[in-house]
Enzyme design. Structure first.
Site, PDB file in Angstrom:
ATOM      1  N   ILE A   1      21.389  19.062 -54.660  1.00 33.13           N
ATOM      2  CA  ILE A   1      22.765  18.994 -54.790  1.00 33.13           C
ATOM      3  C   ILE A   1      23.193  17.970 -55.820  1.00 33.13           C
ATOM      4  O   ILE A   1      23.775  18.287 -56.804  1.00 33.13           O
ATOM      5  CB  ILE A   1      23.400  18.511 -53.246  1.00 33.13           C
TER       6      ILE A   1
ATOM      7  N   TYR B   1      17.627  11.041 -38.430  1.00 31.39           N
ATOM      8  CA  TYR B   1      18.476  11.228 -39.522  1.00 31.39           C
ATOM      9  C   TYR B   1      20.003  11.247 -39.369  1.00 31.39           C
ATOM     10  O   TYR B   1      20.740  10.665 -40.139  1.00 31.39           O
ATOM     11  CB  TYR B   1      18.036  12.949 -40.253  1.00 31.39           C
TER      12      TYR B   1
ATOM     13  N   ASN C   1      26.023  23.161 -44.241  1.00 32.96           N
ATOM     14  CA  ASN C   1      24.682  23.504 -44.782  1.00 32.96           C
ATOM     15  C   ASN C   1      24.795  23.976 -46.031  1.00 32.96           C
ATOM     16  O   ASN C   1      25.577  24.998 -46.340  1.00 32.96           O
ATOM     17  CB  ASN C   1      24.324  24.647 -43.973  1.00 32.96           C
TER      18      ASN C   1
HETATM   19  N1  LIG Z   1      21.082  20.273 -48.350  1.00 33.29           N
HETATM   20  C1  LIG Z   1      22.100  20.121 -47.292  1.00 33.29           C
HETATM   21  O1  LIG Z   1      22.483  21.002 -46.617  1.00 33.29           O
HETATM   22  C2  LIG Z   1      22.621  18.900 -47.018  1.00 33.29           C
HETATM   23  C3  LIG Z   1      23.444  18.751 -45.767  1.00 33.29           C
HETATM   24  C4  LIG Z   1      24.081  17.475 -45.521  1.00 33.29           C
HETATM   25  C5  LIG Z   1      23.888  16.471 -46.265  1.00 33.29           C
HETATM   26  N2  LIG Z   1      23.120  16.664 -47.370  1.00 33.29           N
HETATM   27  C6  LIG Z   1      22.937  15.098 -47.932  1.00 33.29           C
HETATM   28  O2  LIG Z   1      23.064  15.621 -49.523  1.00 33.29           O
HETATM   29  C7  LIG Z   1      22.039  14.826 -50.224  1.00 33.29           C
HETATM   30  C8  LIG Z   1      21.161  15.407 -51.259  1.00 33.29           C
HETATM   31  O3  LIG Z   1      20.383  16.296 -50.343  1.00 33.29           O
HETATM   32  P1  LIG Z   1      19.518  17.649 -51.265  1.00 33.29           P
HETATM   33  O4  LIG Z   1      19.671  18.822 -50.319  1.00 33.29           O
HETATM   34  O5  LIG Z   1      19.989  17.829 -52.689  1.00 33.29           O
HETATM   35  O6  LIG Z   1      18.135  17.045 -51.051  1.00 33.29           O
HETATM   36  P2  LIG Z   1      17.020  16.989 -52.237  1.00 33.29           P
HETATM   37  O7  LIG Z   1      15.660  16.348 -51.655  1.00 33.29           O
HETATM   38  O8  LIG Z   1      16.794  17.986 -53.168  1.00 33.29           O
HETATM   39  O9  LIG Z   1      17.661  15.671 -52.874  1.00 33.29           O
HETATM   40  C9  LIG Z   1      17.472  14.217 -52.547  1.00 33.29           C
HETATM   41  C10 LIG Z   1      17.023  13.512 -53.932  1.00 33.29           C
HETATM   42  O10 LIG Z   1      16.943  12.177 -53.449  1.00 33.29           O
HETATM   43  C11 LIG Z   1      15.660  11.654 -53.939  1.00 33.29           C
HETATM   44  N3  LIG Z   1      15.204  10.379 -53.225  1.00 33.29           N
HETATM   45  C12 LIG Z   1      14.934  10.486 -51.840  1.00 33.29           C
HETATM   46  N4  LIG Z   1      14.418   9.234 -51.750  1.00 33.29           N
HETATM   47  C13 LIG Z   1      14.919   8.462 -52.863  1.00 33.29           C
HETATM   48  C14 LIG Z   1      14.571   7.088 -52.829  1.00 33.29           C
HETATM   49  N5  LIG Z   1      14.336   6.077 -52.050  1.00 33.29           N
HETATM   50  N6  LIG Z   1      15.069   6.398 -54.126  1.00 33.29           N
HETATM   51  C15 LIG Z   1      15.439   7.220 -55.064  1.00 33.29           C
HETATM   52  N7  LIG Z   1      15.433   8.756 -54.993  1.00 33.29           N
HETATM   53  C16 LIG Z   1      15.218   9.212 -53.696  1.00 33.29           C
HETATM   54  C17 LIG Z   1      14.600  12.692 -54.252  1.00 33.29           C
HETATM   55  O11 LIG Z   1      13.579  12.728 -55.060  1.00 33.29           O
HETATM   56  C18 LIG Z   1      15.672  13.793 -54.255  1.00 33.29           C
HETATM   57  O12 LIG Z   1      15.644  14.059 -55.795  1.00 33.29           O
HETATM   58  C19 LIG Z   1      21.261  14.105 -49.286  1.00 33.29           C
HETATM   59  O13 LIG Z   1      22.025  12.768 -48.977  1.00 33.29           O
HETATM   60  C20 LIG Z   1      21.570  14.897 -47.988  1.00 33.29           C
HETATM   61  O14 LIG Z   1      21.124  13.916 -46.770  1.00 33.29           O
HETATM   62  C21 LIG Z   1      22.527  17.753 -47.687  1.00 33.29           C
END
Ligand SMILES: NC(=O)c1ccc[n+]([C@@H]2O[C@H](COP(=O)([O-])OP(=O)(O)OC[C@H]3O[C@@H](n4cnc5c(N)ncnc54)[C@H](O)[C@@H]3O)[C@@H](O)[C@H]2O)c1
Length: 307
Positions: A12, A141, A170
């Site tokens: 995202i 989480y 989602n």
């Molecule tokens: N995908 C979904 O449906 C969804 C739903 C609700 C909330 N979210 C939230 O959206 C955000 C992005 O999620 P996503 O689906 O793109 O996941 P993703 O895993 O693709 O992205 C997360 C990114 O954070 C980086 N990361 C993780 N821990 C880190 C740290 N300690 N320091 C620096 N970088 C770090 C990872 O390398 C990754 O690039 C998150 O906060 C997630 O909780 C996602």
């Protein structure tokens, strides 16, 4: 405007980076690449390989002086958080605290904190669920995301930090990691592309699977842009207000393939919610935002990307 996107090498966050760049802003990305990928980082963004929990973060703020921070970095798997709550806390609680302290020290103009709808509201009959619904997370989480929101209230009141919380439904679309445990759309598509048979997880009394609210990633990116100058101090759901069962999602994805197999059936995993759908009236009112890509179109774009 200069914006720092944490987690901008992820699914995202990288689309959010694209959206800020398209709108003419400067983008800096901080990511430890634990699940992110350098291929996702837009060429025009500046990239720092670092952990949000580390002291390096302060140096980045010193050098780059971002005006807005859009915080996407997180441990994102509900299932992994149930197996290892400490690791989830290290990133989603302590990492966030380090970021908040750094934002205050450098007097950041605004923080956009990415939270979750489903994992915070838990299983509820109140659907589509409005922001006022009491949090009842059932996984580490969800607990840590909810804790993060409470810390923001504290930093807002105590230190005058300006913020907006976006609670996502989602999210699906191009670049979502198909190898993780989250992201059923990319998992189904990639399993079918490999000629294998996907598994639909379900509770025994609801064989069609879980009810979910699927929102397309570019719509989510647009909501971040809207939140950059609107929605101060607010919690705002970002979804569609519509539900789809996992079984129906599978059939919708399978319709893009020739001779798709009948899916296997698997038992719901620890922390899996039965139902989740977000009420998005507040996003329409406060951010003047609503989703523009329907599920069929979003799935078509996602299948094309992975093909
Ligand atoms: N995908 C979904 O449906 C969804 C739903 C609700 C909330 N979210 C939230 O959206 C955000 C992005 O999620 P996503 O689906 O793109 O996941 P993703 O895993 O693709 O992205 C997360 C990114 O954070 C980086 N990361 C993780 N821990 C880190 C740290 N300690 N320091 C620096 N970088 C770090 C990872 O390398 C990754 O690039 C998150 O906060 C997630 O909780 C996602």
């Amino acid at each position: 405007m200069k914006v720092l996107i944490t987690g901008g090498a992820g699914f995202i966050g990288s689309h959010v980076a694209d959206a800020y760049l398209r709108a003419g802003h400067e983008v800096v990305i901080a990511d430890n690449l634990s699940t992110g990928n350098t291929d996702n980082i837009p060429a025009k963004a500046k990239f720092y390989l670092l952990d949000i929990g580390s002291q390096e973060l302060d140096k980045l703020f010193e050098l780059e002086k971002p005006e807005i921070v859009d915080h996407h970095a997180a441990q994102i798997s509900v299932t992994a958080s149930t197996r290892d709550p400490m690791q989830d806390a290290r990133v989603n609680a302590l990492g966030l605290l380090n970021l908040l302290e750094t934002c205050v020290r450098h007097r950041i103009g605004k923080l956009i904190f990415i939270s979750t709808g489903g994992a915070i509201y838990g299983d509820t009959e109140d659907m589509p669920t409005p922001e006022g619904h009491p949090p009842q997370p059932v996984s580490p989480y969800g607990i840590h995301k909810s804790l993060g929101e409470q810390y923001l209230r504290f930093y807002g009141a105590q230190h005058g930090l300006h913020y907006t919380v976006l609670r996502y439904a989602n999210v699906y679309g191009p670049r979502q990691n198909p190898l993780g445990e989250a992201g059923v759309v990319s998992i189904f598509i990639n399993t079918l592309l490999k000629g294998q048979t996907p598994t639909v997880f379900a509770y025994p009394d609801e064989p069609e699977g879980m009810l979910r609210d699927y929102v397309y990633v570019e719509d989510v990116a647009a909501a971040n842009l809207a939140a950059a100058d609107k929605g101060g101090g607010e919690l705002i759901n970002i979804g569609t207000g519509l539900t789809t069962t996992t079984g129906a999602l599978y059939r919708a994805i399978a319709s893009f393939f020739e001779h798709p197999p009948e899916p296997k059936r698997g038992e719901a995993r620890p922390g899996d919610l039965r139902r989740s759908c977000l009420n998005i009236e507040k996003a329409e009112k406060v951010l003047a935002w609503k989703p523009s890509v329907d599920l069929k179109e979003g799935l078509s774009r996602t299948v094309n990307f992975f093909s």
